[in-house]
Motif scaffolding. Structure first.
Motif, PDB file in Angstrom:
ATOM      1  N   ASN A 119       0.460   8.865  -6.437  1.00 37.05           N
ATOM      2  CA  ASN A 119       0.717  10.550  -6.181  1.00 37.05           C
ATOM      3  C   ASN A 119       1.701  10.787  -7.189  1.00 37.05           C
ATOM      4  O   ASN A 119       1.637  12.042  -7.637  1.00 37.05           O
ATOM      5  N   THR A 161      -7.251  12.626  -6.692  1.00 35.40           N
ATOM      6  CA  THR A 161      -6.374  12.163  -5.243  1.00 35.40           C
ATOM      7  C   THR A 161      -6.400  10.660  -5.324  1.00 35.40           C
ATOM      8  O   THR A 161      -7.324  10.149  -5.588  1.00 35.40           O
ATOM      9  N   GLY A 162      -5.471  10.203  -4.637  1.00 35.18           N
ATOM     10  CA  GLY A 162      -5.338   8.782  -4.361  1.00 35.18           C
ATOM     11  C   GLY A 162      -6.281   8.136  -3.697  1.00 35.18           C
ATOM     12  O   GLY A 162      -6.872   7.296  -3.852  1.00 35.18           O
ATOM     13  N   GLU A 163      -6.806   8.914  -2.543  1.00 41.02           N
ATOM     14  CA  GLU A 163      -7.518   8.263  -1.586  1.00 41.02           C
ATOM     15  C   GLU A 163      -9.028   8.356  -2.333  1.00 41.02           C
ATOM     16  O   GLU A 163      -9.760   7.257  -2.126  1.00 41.02           O
ATOM     17  N   LEU A 210      -8.992   5.234  -4.864  1.00 41.07           N
ATOM     18  CA  LEU A 210      -8.843   4.021  -4.267  1.00 41.07           C
ATOM     19  C   LEU A 210     -10.482   3.716  -3.571  1.00 41.07           C
ATOM     20  O   LEU A 210     -11.393   2.682  -3.874  1.00 41.07           O
ATOM     21  N   ASN A 229       0.451   3.947  -2.977  1.00 40.72           N
ATOM     22  CA  ASN A 229       0.253   5.410  -2.615  1.00 40.72           C
ATOM     23  C   ASN A 229       1.161   6.418  -3.364  1.00 40.72           C
ATOM     24  O   ASN A 229       0.914   7.471  -4.097  1.00 40.72           O
ATOM     25  N   HIS A 230       2.459   5.906  -3.196  1.00 39.84           N
ATOM     26  CA  HIS A 230       3.456   6.614  -3.678  1.00 39.84           C
ATOM     27  C   HIS A 230       3.598   6.958  -5.388  1.00 39.84           C
ATOM     28  O   HIS A 230       3.411   7.867  -5.835  1.00 39.84           O
ATOM     29  N   ARG A 240       0.915  -1.325  -0.060  1.00 41.49           N
ATOM     30  CA  ARG A 240       0.062   0.068   0.049  1.00 41.49           C
ATOM     31  C   ARG A 240       0.821   0.947   0.166  1.00 41.49           C
ATOM     32  O   ARG A 240       0.606   2.235  -0.584  1.00 41.49           O
ATOM     33  N   HIS A 241       2.067   1.105   0.641  1.00 40.75           N
ATOM     34  CA  HIS A 241       2.830   2.410   0.521  1.00 40.75           C
ATOM     35  C   HIS A 241       3.330   2.803  -0.665  1.00 40.75           C
ATOM     36  O   HIS A 241       3.245   3.935  -1.024  1.00 40.75           O
TER      37      HIS A 241
END
Length: 859
Positions: free
Chosen positions: A445, A561-563, A566, A441-442, A437-438
């Protein structure tokens, strides 16, 4: 250049020349042996081809006759064991029904090519006969030459096993296949003394043999009565228990002999050309050997240079000539790399070590100055393991002339791999090696920060596996981990190097596709992923399969945005699962509203279970023939406080997904059993079970509890089960059904005919009845194919001692057809719509009163 001291020579030129001469001569022998072997193999293969062709044609002939006999035998069994045939042909021959109605008439000649059809009495007298499609009075014993009473005796012996008898007789000197079976009312009838026999006669005429000839490539096929042991192959002798043998003969092509005549001369010509070429090559090899011996004598010297110093070092030492070809490697090279030293001497250093050759020259020119730095490089050690090294070098000169290079190599693999492991662990999933997940997200973004538009979109795909939990339950978590790794490999194989595949945890994955330029390309990627994941996976010798549902979102159109991306992808994923699984859905704003509606409906359903807002309607079920009421099917309805009366299809799926189906099913079973107690002592009640209930281990206990609480006799409760129960976990479903049968309840397969393997389930699982799907019933008014299908299902159900129920009857014509087809039970709007419990009790009372009145009137 010469960097090493000389050593003693170890061989002479004459030794290498002698070895080469022997080796080349051996090569000549090998080539000659190969050509001789090839010639013999060609002869053998061609003869074997002809032999195989004869054997294959004999197999084809046997299969052709067996296929024809099976077809006629199946038709004979269908007619002989047909109750109507017994009814109209046993006591008195009903010619109108048999011939004019074409039940046992001219269609057997036109359809199956049967030259004769006879009904023979117990004493072999002819009671009915059709010859070449025309009704006649010629006795079978006059038309057929053979031991007919012996054939009829064999037919009686085989009738107990639902089998027929056949023999090879003759008709006017032409071989014929005569098949016979007892005409009986049912398979329990065993008194054959007064029964008649149905006899089919298939004369093997030239026209029929010509058809078999053309279908199975049996040239000039002929049939002769009798055994011909001296006849040449190919041939086939047919012999039954009764009657005379029949010999089939045909011509063979001898293809192998034709090939042998064509290719054997060519092989001989090629052998002569190869012999000339080998002799010329042998002379060239011997000449080259003399030259190699001369060079080898000049190069065979012994060196010992810095041996003690090099072996004391933890690094290994190397030397090259001016062209960077290796001339020396220390013993530590073999110990540290596992590679043989002799394999690399004379080869370029850059083939052993991957480095920039220009840096070696620059580093060597700096000499021992402080500015010289080690050169980073890589190498493949033993077993192709990649090693990371540092290369140090200096030039070796004689005055201004460059003689070569010397240096050391230090292995720093462990240090590099330790850093890489730390970096990889922080960015990847430990089980599958995919991004975590880290890193996801990177990555998202980073792509969003580059600026996206209609020409440069990014598609984010959220995947969730279907049917994954049963694998964990059945095979354990180790098997589940194996499946997850296989799925990770599948995802990587379907994506590009510029895409990112991540695992969020459990069976949830995300694919970020950066090269999809349009929704159509994204759809293609989704379909490839579904097809690839659907491929079976082998676990401990067992094949398992999973599916996947995919939610798709596109940036920047759906979110920036990534949030948000998802979250929207999860919403689209839920829509895909709700639509039937194993499919994909693109995100739409309206999906948010449906999610909120679903959450509210789930809350309302929890309240409804506590407030008793559900009710049961009962649809009556009747005997198809006399319309006697035998029971009812319980159908749940939800009286929603704001939406009104809701049918099951609007809330059952939600109940299954949230787990509320268990509490709802318990209420339905108990309520249905309580109502059935008020219907008398014989009428049954039918309750539908969800496939979710079979995934738990408490179904049998719950059914037993409902029977115990209500006091209903188990044989009055029927549980309807759909085929999806067997598809999800066939072995566990079989165990559960056997336990349910032990309670005494009835089991019925619902919607029979819509699944691809329902027939095999009827043989394996302990069903008491089947319900024909309404899609077949709706076509009875106007479709002969629907009538044929329903007839086949009813016949098969009766053969397996199952109660056959037809649902969805809406017209009197449909009911009439089902009565004619001997269907056992029926239900539908024409017979009665689903009604509440109190009105249904009145229907039961009226039916019982009418039944009492009929019984009184009958007395």
């Amino acid at each position: 250049m010469t960097l090493h001291t000389a050593a003693n020579p170890v061989s002479s030129s004459a030794g290498y020349t002698a070895i080469t001469r022997k080796a080349s001569l051996s090569f000549v022998y090998v080539v000659a042996a190969l050509f001789i072997t090839a010639g013999l193999a060609l002869v053998y293969l061609c003869l074997a081809l002809d032999e195989h062709q004869v054997s294959h044609s004999e197999t084809d002939a046997a299969r052709a006759m067996e296929s024809r006999q099976d077809k006629i035998g199946t038709a004979l069994a269908d007619y002989a064991f047909w109750y109507d045939a017994y009814k109209y042909m046993h006591d008195a021959i009903d010619t109108a029904w048999a011939y004019e109605g074409d039940n046992i008439g001219p269609s057997l000649f036109s359809t199956y090519g049967l030259d004769g059809v006879f009904v023979l009495g117990p004493d072999a007298t002819t009671r009915y006969g059709v010859i070449n499609g025309a009704l006649g009075d010629t006795p079978a014993t006059d038309w057929i030459t053979g031991d007919i009473p012996a054939l009829l005796q064999e037919a009686r012996d085989k009738s107990a096993d639902d089998a027929i008898a056949y023999a090879y007789f003759s008709v006017a000197g032409v071989p014929a296949v005569m098949s016979a079976a007892v005409m009986r009312p049912d398979n329990s009838f065993d008194d054959f003394t007064a029964l008649s026999y149905l006899v089919y006669v298939d004369v093997l005429t030239e026209a029929k043999l010509k058809v078999i000839d053309q279908a199975f490539d049996l040239d000039n096929l002929k049939a002769t009565l009798g055994n011909l042991p001296d006849a040449s192959s190919p041939k086939l002798t047919l012999q039954a228990k009764v009657g005379a043998p029949v010999t089939l003969q045909w011509n063979s092509e001898d293809l192998g002999l034709s090939l042998l005549k064509t290719y054997l001369p060519l092989l001989f010509l090629v052998g002569v050309l190869v012999a000339v070429l080998v002799c010329w090559l042998r002379k060239r090899v011997l000449h080259a050997t003399h030259m190699i011996d001369a060079a080898q004598q000049a190069l065979q010297i012994s060196e010992q240079r810095f041996k003690n110093i090099s072996e004391a070092s933890s690094d290994w030492i190397w030397e090259t000539d001016s062209e960077q070809n290796l001339t020396y490697l220390s013993d530590r090279f073999c110990q540290l790399t596992g590679l043989p030293r002799e394999q690399w001497l004379g080869r370029p250093l850059f083939e052993l070590l991957a480095y920039d050759t220009r840096l070696l020259a620059v580093s060597a020119e700096l000499g021992a100055s402080n500015a010289r730095r080690p050169i980073p490089c890589e190498m493949n050690a033993a077993n192709d393991s990649l090693r990371y090294c540092q290369l140090s070098a200096r030039a070796v000169r004689s005055g201004a002339q460059l003689l070569g290079f010397q240096g050391t190599v230090c292995d720093i693999t462990e240090e590099i791999e330790a850093k890489a492991r730390i970096e990889h662990i922080s960015q990847h999933d430990a089980l599958t090696g995919l991004a975590n997940r880290h890193r996801l997200n990177h990555f998202i973004n980073s792509r969003l920060s580059e600026g996206l538009n209609a020409d440069r979109p990014v598609y984010l795909l959220a995947l969730d596996l279907d049917r994954f939990k049963p694998i964990n339950d059945a095979f354990g978590h180790a098997a589940g981990d194996l499946v997850l790794r296989e799925i990770a490999n599948a995802l990587n194989s379907c994506t590009r190097s510029t895409d990112l595949v991540a695992r969020l945890g459990g069976d949830e994955f995300v694919v970020v596709a950066t090269d999809c330029k349009s929704p159509e390309q994204a759809e293609g990627l989704c379909q490839r992923l579904i097809d690839r994941i659907n491929q079976p996976i082998t676990i401990a010798g067992n094949e398992v399969s999973v599916g996947t549902s995919i939610g798709v979102v596109c940036a920047p159109f759906d979110g920036i945005t990534g949030e948000d991306l998802l979250r929207y992808a999860d919403i689209a994923l839920y829509e895909a699962k709700s639509s039937g699984r194993n499919m994909f859905r693109f995100y739409e704003p309206a999906m948010n509203e449906r999610i909120m509606e679903r959450r509210q409906l789930e809350i309302d359903m929890r309240h409804a279970l506590r407030r008793r807002e559900f009710r049961l309607d009962f649809q009556p079920r009747y005997e198809a023939a006399g319309q006697h009421l035998v029971g009812a099917e319980a159908l749940v309805r939800w009286h929603h406080p704001t939406k009104g009366l809701l049918p099951p299809d609007s809330f059952i799926q939600l109940a299954e997904e949230t787990g509320l189906i268990i509490e709802l099913s318990d209420w339905v079973m108990q309520e249905a059993c309580m109502n059935a107690l008020t219907w008398g002592d014989t009428m049954m009640v039918s309750v539908n079970l969800s496939s979710v209930e079979f995934q738990r281990n408490d179904l049998v206990e719950r059914v037993a509890a409902a029977l115990k609480i209500t006091g209903l006799s188990p044989e009055r409760l029927e549980l309807e089960i759909t085929e999806s129960v067997m598809l999800e976990d066939a072995a566990a479903a079989l165990i559960t059904m056997n336990q349910l049968k032990a309670l005494g309840v009835r089991l019925s397969m619902d919607d029979f005919g819509t699944g691809y393997s329902s027939l095999s389930y009827l043989r394996t699982y302990p069903f008491d009845g089947i319900k024909i799907d309404r899609s077949f019933i709706s076509g009875l008014d106007h479709s002969q194919s629907s009538e044929a299908i329903v007839h086949a299902i009813v016949s098969m159900g009766h053969a397996l001692s199952l109660t056959v129920t037809a649902e969805g009857i809406e017209t009197v014509t449909q009911l009439g057809k089902l009565t004619e087809l001997a269907c056992d039970q029926a239900q539908g709007f024409y017979l009665g719509r689903p009604i509440a419990s109190e009105p249904f009790k009145r229907v039961v009372s009226e039916h019982q009163a009418q039944a009492t009145h009929r019984a009184t009137a009958g007395r």
